[in-house]
Design an enzyme around this catalytic site. Structure first.
Site, short mmCIF file in Angstrom:
data_model
loop_
_atom_site.label_atom_id
_atom_site.label_comp_id
_atom_site.label_asym_id
_atom_site.label_seq_id
_atom_site.Cartn_x
_atom_site.Cartn_y
_atom_site.Cartn_z
N ASP A 296 7.59 14.52 -6.86
CA ASP A 296 7.95 14.24 -5.62
C ASP A 296 7.56 15.09 -4.36
OD1 ASP A 296 9.82 12.92 -3.47
OD2 ASP A 296 10.57 11.84 -5.06
N ASP B 269 2.34 14.89 -3.64
CA ASP B 269 2.01 13.72 -2.76
C ASP B 269 1.03 12.67 -3.25
OD1 ASP B 269 1.21 12.05 -0.61
OD2 ASP B 269 1.40 13.39 0.95
N VAL B 270 1.49 11.48 -3.64
CA VAL B 270 0.45 10.85 -4.37
C VAL B 270 -0.59 10.44 -3.66
CG1 VAL B 270 2.34 9.89 -5.89
CG2 VAL B 270 1.89 8.63 -3.64
N ASN C 217 5.75 5.30 -9.61
CA ASN C 217 7.20 4.76 -9.03
C ASN C 217 7.28 5.08 -7.53
OD1 ASN C 217 9.94 4.14 -8.94
ND2 ASN C 217 10.10 6.31 -8.28
N TYR D 92 3.94 -4.21 3.00
CA TYR D 92 4.62 -3.89 1.65
C TYR D 92 4.30 -4.80 0.82
CZ TYR D 92 8.44 -2.69 -1.55
OH TYR D 92 8.97 -2.41 -2.83
N LYS E 294 1.91 -4.17 -2.76
CA LYS E 294 2.83 -4.56 -3.99
C LYS E 294 1.78 -5.52 -4.92
CE LYS E 294 5.99 -1.53 -4.00
NZ LYS E 294 6.03 -0.33 -4.98
N THR F 201 19.12 1.71 -3.77
CA THR F 201 18.71 3.10 -3.76
C THR F 201 18.98 3.31 -2.18
OG1 THR F 201 16.52 2.28 -3.35
CG2 THR F 201 17.23 2.26 -5.80
N THR G 117 16.85 1.02 0.27
CA THR G 117 17.71 -0.28 0.71
C THR G 117 18.95 -0.04 1.47
OG1 THR G 117 18.21 -0.58 -1.44
CG2 THR G 117 16.47 -1.76 -0.77
P1 NAP Z 1 13.66 5.85 -3.02
O1 NAP Z 1 14.83 5.86 -3.52
O2 NAP Z 1 13.16 5.78 -1.52
O3 NAP Z 1 12.68 6.67 -3.92
C1 NAP Z 1 11.23 6.76 -3.71
C2 NAP Z 1 10.79 7.99 -3.69
O4 NAP Z 1 9.27 8.28 -3.65
C3 NAP Z 1 11.64 8.93 -2.66
O5 NAP Z 1 11.97 10.11 -3.28
C4 NAP Z 1 10.29 9.03 -1.71
O6 NAP Z 1 10.37 10.20 -1.00
C5 NAP Z 1 9.11 9.31 -2.82
N1 NAP Z 1 7.99 9.20 -1.92
C6 NAP Z 1 7.59 8.55 -0.81
N2 NAP Z 1 6.34 8.94 -0.39
C7 NAP Z 1 5.81 9.65 -1.22
C8 NAP Z 1 4.62 10.24 -1.70
N3 NAP Z 1 3.62 10.19 -0.62
N4 NAP Z 1 4.31 11.03 -2.69
C9 NAP Z 1 5.25 11.09 -3.41
N5 NAP Z 1 6.62 10.61 -3.42
C10 NAP Z 1 6.96 9.81 -2.28
O7 NAP Z 1 13.27 4.09 -3.45
P2 NAP Z 1 13.38 3.34 -4.65
O8 NAP Z 1 14.24 2.04 -4.39
O9 NAP Z 1 13.81 4.23 -6.05
O10 NAP Z 1 11.94 3.13 -5.08
C11 NAP Z 1 11.07 3.41 -6.39
C12 NAP Z 1 10.15 2.26 -6.50
O11 NAP Z 1 10.72 0.95 -6.61
C13 NAP Z 1 8.99 1.95 -4.95
O12 NAP Z 1 7.67 1.81 -5.50
C14 NAP Z 1 9.81 0.92 -4.53
O13 NAP Z 1 8.68 0.23 -3.60
C15 NAP Z 1 9.71 0.05 -5.60
N6 NAP Z 1 10.89 -1.09 -5.44
C16 NAP Z 1 12.05 -0.73 -4.76
C17 NAP Z 1 13.02 -1.67 -4.82
C18 NAP Z 1 14.28 -1.80 -4.21
O14 NAP Z 1 15.09 -2.60 -3.73
N7 NAP Z 1 15.01 -0.39 -4.06
C19 NAP Z 1 12.61 -3.28 -4.89
C20 NAP Z 1 11.33 -3.37 -5.52
C21 NAP Z 1 10.64 -2.45 -5.87
P3 NAP Z 1 10.97 10.15 0.50
O15 NAP Z 1 12.43 9.93 0.76
O16 NAP Z 1 10.47 11.26 1.33
O17 NAP Z 1 10.16 8.80 1.33
#
Ligand code: NAP
Length: 250
Positions: A36, A62-63, A89, A154, A158, A189, A192
């Site tokens: 992360d 950083d991905v 992820n 977004y 995706k 999470t 959201t």
């Molecule tokens: P989250 O809690 O925001 O977790 C995402 C993590 O990725 C955070 O720690 C974030 O750090 C990190 N990140 C952001 N930019 C990055 C980078 N350049 N390099 C490495 N890490 C980075 O979100 P989540 O809900 O768990 O989401 C996980 C995945 O599920 C994502 O791909 C999201 O699009 C997908 N998803 C989520 C939902 C939903 O409703 N939550 C629904 C469908 C799909 P920062 O906080 O600094 O940004």
């Protein structure tokens, strides 16, 4: 245990769904590389897993940076000897309709959500091929299957993940490498909580979009990711696992 002796690298694993997956994978016997940009949270999770008997390592990643991917894969191989599972992820979600989307927002979203998955896949493949195969799990979204009114970049990012997954699957099946995508509905999470789940009313509206009448939890998604990561899904590649409470069945 379902991931006995496997080594898994999970991006964006310091919090949210990735953190729950890291803990679940560890409890199922995997050695977990937590990647992360959130260093403090990532190190905290590493300590939590290791102090409860698991084996994990935090690596800053950083991905969007190819050199950091090289470092993360090399560190994984040096520390644990191989890589069996990659969960792409990490992602960001920012509300924006097409006309409001700036070039900067478009590029940032595509860089993290789509290019990040491409770079991870590219650099994990040679390591996986070396040990006879592996499983790549790419976290897309329902927004990679159907349009969303407020998320132009977004959705595009995706959708790209969905088809990159299928392209990877058919190219590397001969190497024993599988690739599948996961499509969550709205999940509770840190991503959201400031928007789709910000108020009681917003949370109710979000819940009602799902026929099952609630939003999802990180655990709902993590068990699907675990299945795709494990050998239980050994005849699945290029597939889409939809975990959305029926949202896209309508
Ligand atoms: P989250 O809690 O925001 O977790 C995402 C993590 O990725 C955070 O720690 C974030 O750090 C990190 N990140 C952001 N930019 C990055 C980078 N350049 N390099 C490495 N890490 C980075 O979100 P989540 O809900 O768990 O989401 C996980 C995945 O599920 C994502 O791909 C999201 O699009 C997908 N998803 C989520 C939902 C939903 O409703 N939550 C629904 C469908 C799909 P920062 O906080 O600094 O940004």
């Amino acid at each position: 245990m379902r991931l006995n002796d496997k080594v898994a690298l999970i991006t964006g694993a310091a919090r949210g769904q990735g953190a729950v997956e890291a803990k679940l994978f560890s409890s199922e016997g995997a050695k977990v590389v937590i990647c992360d940009i959130l260093d403090a949270e990532g190190k905290r999770l590493e300590s939590e897993i290791n102090s409860s008997g698991g084996s994990s390592l935090f690596v800053h990643l950083d991905v969007t940076e190819e050199s950091e991917w090289q470092n993360a894969i090399e560190t994984t191989l040096r520390s644990f000897g191989k890589i069996d599972i990659l969960v792409n992820n990490a992602g960001i979600y920012k509300w924006s309709q097409v006309e409001e989307t700036t070039s900067e927002l478009w590029d940032q979203t595509m860089d993290i959500n789509a290019k990040g998955v491409f770079l991870g896949t590219k650099h994990a493949i040679s390591a996986m091929r070396h040990t006879g195969g592996g499983s790549i799990v790419n976290i897309s979204s329902v927004a990679g299957l159907v349009g969303s009114a407020n998320a132009a970049a977004y959705c595009a990012s995706k959708g790209a993940v969905r088809l990159l997954t299928k392209s990877t699957a058919i190219q590397y099946a001969k190497d024993g490498i599988r690739a599948n995508s996961v499509h969550p509905g709205i999940i509770d999470t840190p991503m959201t909580t400031p928007n789709l789940l910000a108020t009681k009313e917003a949370r109710e509206r979000s819940a009602l979009r799902h026929p099952l009448g609630r939003v999802g939890t990180s655990e709902d998604v993590a068990y699907g990711v675990l299945f795709l990561a494990s050998d239980e899904s050994s005849f699945m590649t290029g597939a889409e696992l939809v975990i959305d409470g029926g949202l896209t069945a309508q």
